[in-house]
Design a protein around this motif. Structure first.
Motif, PDB file in Angstrom:
ATOM      1  N   SER A   1       0.825  -1.201   0.000  1.00 43.49           N
ATOM      2  CA  SER A   1       0.000   0.000   0.000  1.00 43.49           C
ATOM      3  C   SER A   1       0.864   1.258   0.000  1.00 43.49           C
ATOM      4  N   SER A   2       0.465   2.237  -0.828  1.00 44.38           N
ATOM      5  CA  SER A   2       1.242   3.475  -0.936  1.00 44.38           C
ATOM      6  C   SER A   2       0.444   4.689  -0.480  1.00 44.38           C
ATOM      7  N   ALA A   3      -0.722   4.479   0.122  1.00 45.99           N
ATOM      8  CA  ALA A   3      -1.535   5.577   0.644  1.00 45.99           C
ATOM      9  C   ALA A   3      -2.318   5.081   1.849  1.00 45.99           C
ATOM     10  N   THR A   4      -2.571   5.964   2.798  1.00 52.65           N
ATOM     11  CA  THR A   4      -3.286   5.573   4.017  1.00 52.65           C
ATOM     12  C   THR A   4      -4.721   6.080   4.042  1.00 52.65           C
ATOM     13  N   ASP A   5      -5.086   7.003   3.144  1.00 54.80           N
ATOM     14  CA  ASP A   5      -6.415   7.612   3.200  1.00 54.80           C
ATOM     15  C   ASP A   5      -7.482   6.671   2.668  1.00 54.80           C
ATOM     16  N   TYR A   6      -8.724   6.915   3.051  1.00 57.28           N
ATOM     17  CA  TYR A   6      -9.864   6.137   2.578  1.00 57.28           C
ATOM     18  C   TYR A   6     -11.126   6.982   2.698  1.00 57.28           C
ATOM     19  N   THR A   7     -12.137   6.623   1.907  1.00 51.69           N
ATOM     20  CA  THR A   7     -13.424   7.316   1.935  1.00 51.69           C
ATOM     21  C   THR A   7     -14.544   6.297   2.006  1.00 51.69           C
ATOM     22  N   ASN A   8     -15.421   6.435   2.974  1.00 51.78           N
ATOM     23  CA  ASN A   8     -16.627   5.609   3.056  1.00 51.78           C
ATOM     24  C   ASN A   8     -17.765   6.367   2.371  1.00 51.78           C
ATOM     25  N   TRP A   9     -17.991   6.014   1.106  1.00 57.14           N
ATOM     26  CA  TRP A   9     -19.022   6.684   0.318  1.00 57.14           C
ATOM     27  C   TRP A   9     -20.407   6.207   0.723  1.00 57.14           C
ATOM     28  N   LYS A  10     -21.350   7.118   0.712  1.00 57.10           N
ATOM     29  CA  LYS A  10     -22.735   6.813   1.061  1.00 57.10           C
ATOM     30  C   LYS A  10     -23.517   6.470  -0.207  1.00 57.10           C
ATOM     31  N   GLY A  11     -24.850   6.510  -0.130  1.00 53.36           N
ATOM     32  CA  GLY A  11     -25.678   6.158  -1.272  1.00 53.36           C
ATOM     33  C   GLY A  11     -25.580   7.183  -2.395  1.00 53.36           C
ATOM     34  N   THR A  12     -25.899   6.736  -3.608  1.00 54.69           N
ATOM     35  CA  THR A  12     -25.867   7.586  -4.793  1.00 54.69           C
ATOM     36  C   THR A  12     -27.280   7.843  -5.291  1.00 54.69           C
ATOM     37  N   ASN A  13     -27.603   9.111  -5.523  1.00 57.64           N
ATOM     38  CA  ASN A  13     -28.881   9.507  -6.111  1.00 57.64           C
ATOM     39  C   ASN A  13     -28.642  10.069  -7.507  1.00 57.64           C
ATOM     40  N   ARG A  14     -29.447   9.602  -8.474  1.00 53.45           N
ATOM     41  CA  ARG A  14     -29.324  10.078  -9.844  1.00 53.45           C
ATOM     42  C   ARG A  14     -30.700  10.505 -10.349  1.00 53.45           C
ATOM     43  N   ILE A  15     -30.744  11.672 -10.945  1.00 56.39           N
ATOM     44  CA  ILE A  15     -31.960  12.169 -11.576  1.00 56.39           C
ATOM     45  C   ILE A  15     -31.654  12.376 -13.054  1.00 56.39           C
ATOM     46  N   THR A  16     -32.541  11.880 -13.922  1.00 53.46           N
ATOM     47  CA  THR A  16     -32.278  11.931 -15.351  1.00 53.46           C
ATOM     48  C   THR A  16     -33.483  12.474 -16.113  1.00 53.46           C
ATOM     49  N   ALA A  17     -33.205  12.999 -17.294  1.00 48.47           N
ATOM     50  CA  ALA A  17     -34.247  13.471 -18.200  1.00 48.47           C
ATOM     51  C   ALA A  17     -33.719  13.360 -19.622  1.00 48.47           C
ATOM     52  N   GLY A  18     -34.640  13.241 -20.576  1.00 44.15           N
ATOM     53  CA  GLY A  18     -34.188  13.113 -21.947  1.00 44.15           C
ATOM     54  C   GLY A  18     -35.273  13.380 -22.962  1.00 44.15           C
ATOM     55  N   LEU A  19     -34.836  13.580 -24.203  1.00 41.62           N
ATOM     56  CA  LEU A  19     -35.729  13.783 -25.341  1.00 41.62           C
ATOM     57  C   LEU A  19     -35.271  12.887 -26.481  1.00 41.62           C
ATOM     58  N   GLY A  20     -36.230  12.441 -27.277  1.00 43.02           N
ATOM     59  CA  GLY A  20     -35.920  11.657 -28.454  1.00 43.02           C
ATOM     60  C   GLY A  20     -36.750  12.107 -29.632  1.00 43.02           C
ATOM     61  N   TYR A  21     -36.151  12.051 -30.820  1.00 48.16           N
ATOM     62  CA  TYR A  21     -36.879  12.457 -32.026  1.00 48.16           C
ATOM     63  C   TYR A  21     -36.536  11.486 -33.146  1.00 48.16           C
ATOM     64  N   THR A  22     -37.574  10.999 -33.843  1.00 51.05           N
ATOM     65  CA  THR A  22     -37.403  10.023 -34.910  1.00 51.05           C
ATOM     66  C   THR A  22     -37.685  10.674 -36.258  1.00 51.05           C
ATOM     67  N   ILE A  23     -36.745  10.469 -37.174  1.00 49.73           N
ATOM     68  CA  ILE A  23     -36.898  10.944 -38.547  1.00 49.73           C
ATOM     69  C   ILE A  23     -36.703   9.735 -39.468  1.00 49.73           C
ATOM     70  N   GLY A  24     -37.780   9.163 -39.944  1.00 51.10           N
ATOM     71  CA  GLY A  24     -37.673   7.963 -40.767  1.00 51.10           C
ATOM     72  C   GLY A  24     -37.040   6.829 -39.978  1.00 51.10           C
ATOM     73  N   ASN A  25     -35.915   6.317 -40.457  1.00 53.12           N
ATOM     74  CA  ASN A  25     -35.218   5.222 -39.772  1.00 53.12           C
ATOM     75  C   ASN A  25     -34.145   5.714 -38.812  1.00 53.12           C
TER      76      ASN A  25
END
Length: 515
Positions: free
Chosen positions: A437-461
């Protein structure tokens, strides 16, 4: 006047086998990012039962069985870290090539199909800048090294009590060795001591990605039952470069510069089904199971230390194996006419059963092929069980079509914490994961929240899609493990935890073509 042992270059004694450490392994083996096509991301990834999207190839392979026409798509975009502190080795905004794939659909019956697919996607984007700082009281990184020596954990000693720097125990890390040779030991007096620090500062840039290359065969049986199998190859490319500094109460400072790389490959298999329990209803249920990912990895590092008494450096390079846990998923999907799609997915993997493994050698088989053998690092795996836990991932998504050619999407994604609140990087386990080991630090990460949005448009194929994702994870950072002495409180070496965060914005574009 104390005289310190000066070392310009250092190489630790190489042990016959080596394995990595829990917190470093978790970066590679942890839950995937929400990434892929813009439609998939815009719906929060909740498409495992809805299917008909290339990004389901690695979560529920049966999703490709819903295709009735061949298709191809490519996705790319920008990822930006919010509130990141500028660091010379890292950029907070980066371009990202996220997905490229196709499905070839062939009719096998009146209402049945067999499909073949390939998809590349970036399952982990390591680009991240971590900064942390705080005051220290009667503590320092080098004091931890001193306390380990006082407990007989670092070096063998001769009959006169002199340490043999060429014979260290596995609980002596690479960083301990640098401190012992360059700060903590007075060769003239044969005494060990430490310098306390008043504060510390860490800046680190993480870079790289895990790239998935997935090959799929799937099918549609009478438009009622869908199945799929995916064989996945993974390419790991991770690097971090960091600078840890302490201001010593005796004057001057300590600076530790650390660079570590992890490269390698892995493979896994994923099996999935989707079925409609009611013949005339579009409601669907999806089930999936993913094998462990079997990784073959190489890690290398280069570390330099500067103190008021001199400078030193160290490096190491070794191979090891890492096996992730099994992953299970269940999903629901429903459509209303041609204008509304609703999806929900749940996945679970128990990261307490992450298997860190030594390479122990190998053999040639009858055909001349070479197979490498390995065994579990039981001490490190016990530490992993005490540090990591099971992770649940919930995905919710909706797609609404106000017009046949226009789609509006929303999604939400939650990933429960992988780290236990009382977990810590134990540098005295007595296994090679600590030794190198070359580092002593550490992080206890908590839960992850993700919010998403999107648009789609179809032109023929041709379909054009765009998605936005906001991801937020908070964590507790510590510069080193705490040490407390029940017999003498003056020996305590304790640092407060500091709150850190990883907030990211992603803008993603997909171009698709049906043929």
């Amino acid at each position: 006047m104390k005289r310190k042992y000066f070392l310009a270059a250092l190489a630790l004694v190489v042990l016959p086998v080596a394995a990595q450490e829990t917190y470093e392994n978790a970066k590679v083996a942890g839950p995937q990012d929400l990434n892929g096509s813009a439609r998939y991301v815009g719906m929060g990834g909740a498409m495992e039962a809805l299917g008909a999207d290339l990004s389901t190839i690695s979560s529920n392979p049966a999703g490709l069985g819903l295709y009735r026409k061949s298709t191809a798509s490519v996705s790319f975009g920008l990822v930006s870290q919010q509130d990141a502190k500028d660091f010379s080795e890292g950029n907070k905004t980066n371009m990202s090539f996220d997905q490229l794939g196709f499905v070839y659909s062939a009719r096998s019956g009146r209402s049945s199909f067999v499909n073949f697919g390939f998809n590349y996607h970036k399952s982990r984007n390591f680009d991240f800048i971590l900064s942390a700082s705080d005051k220290l009281t009667a503590a320092s990184q080098n004091k931890l090294t001193y306390m380990k020596q006082m407990n007989g954990l670092l070096y063998e000693t001769d009959k006169d009590g002199y340490p043999n720097f060429d014979r260290s125990y596995a609980s002596c890390s690479q960083l301990d060795d640098l401190y012992a040779r360059n700060l903590n030991y007075d060769t003239q007096e044969n005494t060990w001591f430490y310098d306390e620090a008043s504060n510390y500062l860490l800046d680190r840039a993480h870079k790289g990605a895990i790239s998935n290359y997935d090959f799929n065969v799937s099918g549609n049986v009478n438009d009622r039952f869908y199945w799929g199998i995916t064989f996945g190859l993974k390419d790991v490319n991770y690097k971090h470069t960091g600078l840890y500094q302490e201001a010593l109460t005796t004057g001057g400072s300590v600076a530790v510069s650390d660079e570590r790389k992890v490269d390698g490959s892995g493979f896994d298999m994923v099996f999935g089904v989707i079925f409609r329990p009611v013949e005339y209803s579009p409601f669907r249920i999806g089930l999936s199971v993913a094998t462990p990912t079997w990784y073959d990895l190489n890690t290398s590092n280069y570390t330099t230390m500067n103190t008021p008494y001199g400078a030193a450096d160290a490096s190491e390079d070794y191979d090891f194996k890492l096996y992730t846990p099994w992953k299970f998923g269940v999903s629901l999907g429903h459509t209303v006419g041609n204008y509304l799609a609703l999806g929900a997915s749940y996945e679970f993997a128990d990261y307490a059963h992450l298997d860190t493994r030594y390479n122990t050698g190998g053999y040639y088989d009858y055909w001349g092929g070479y197979s490498e053998t390995s065994e579990s690092d039981d001490l490190m795996n016990d530490h992993t069980k005490a540090t990591l836990k099971g992770v649940s991932t919930l995905k919710l998504g909706a797609e609404f079509k106000p017009y046949p050619e226009l789609s509006v999407r929303l999604g939400y994604n939650y990933v429960s914490p992988m780290y236990k609140l009382d977990g810590f990087k134990d540098s005295s386990i007595g296994t090679d994961g600590s030794y190198y080991s070359s580092a002593t630090d550490y992080t206890n990460w908590k839960g992850t929240n993700r919010i998403t949005a999107g648009l789609g448009y179809t032109i023929g194929n041709v379909n054009l899609d765009v998605a936005y994702q906001y991801s937020a994870t908070d964590g507790n950072f510590a510069p080193f493990m705490n040490y407390t002495d029940n017999q003498d409180w003056t020996n305590d070496n304790v640092a407060n935890e500091v709150s850190v965060s990883n907030k990211r914005h992603q803008l993603l574009f997909t171009i698709g073509y049906r043929f």
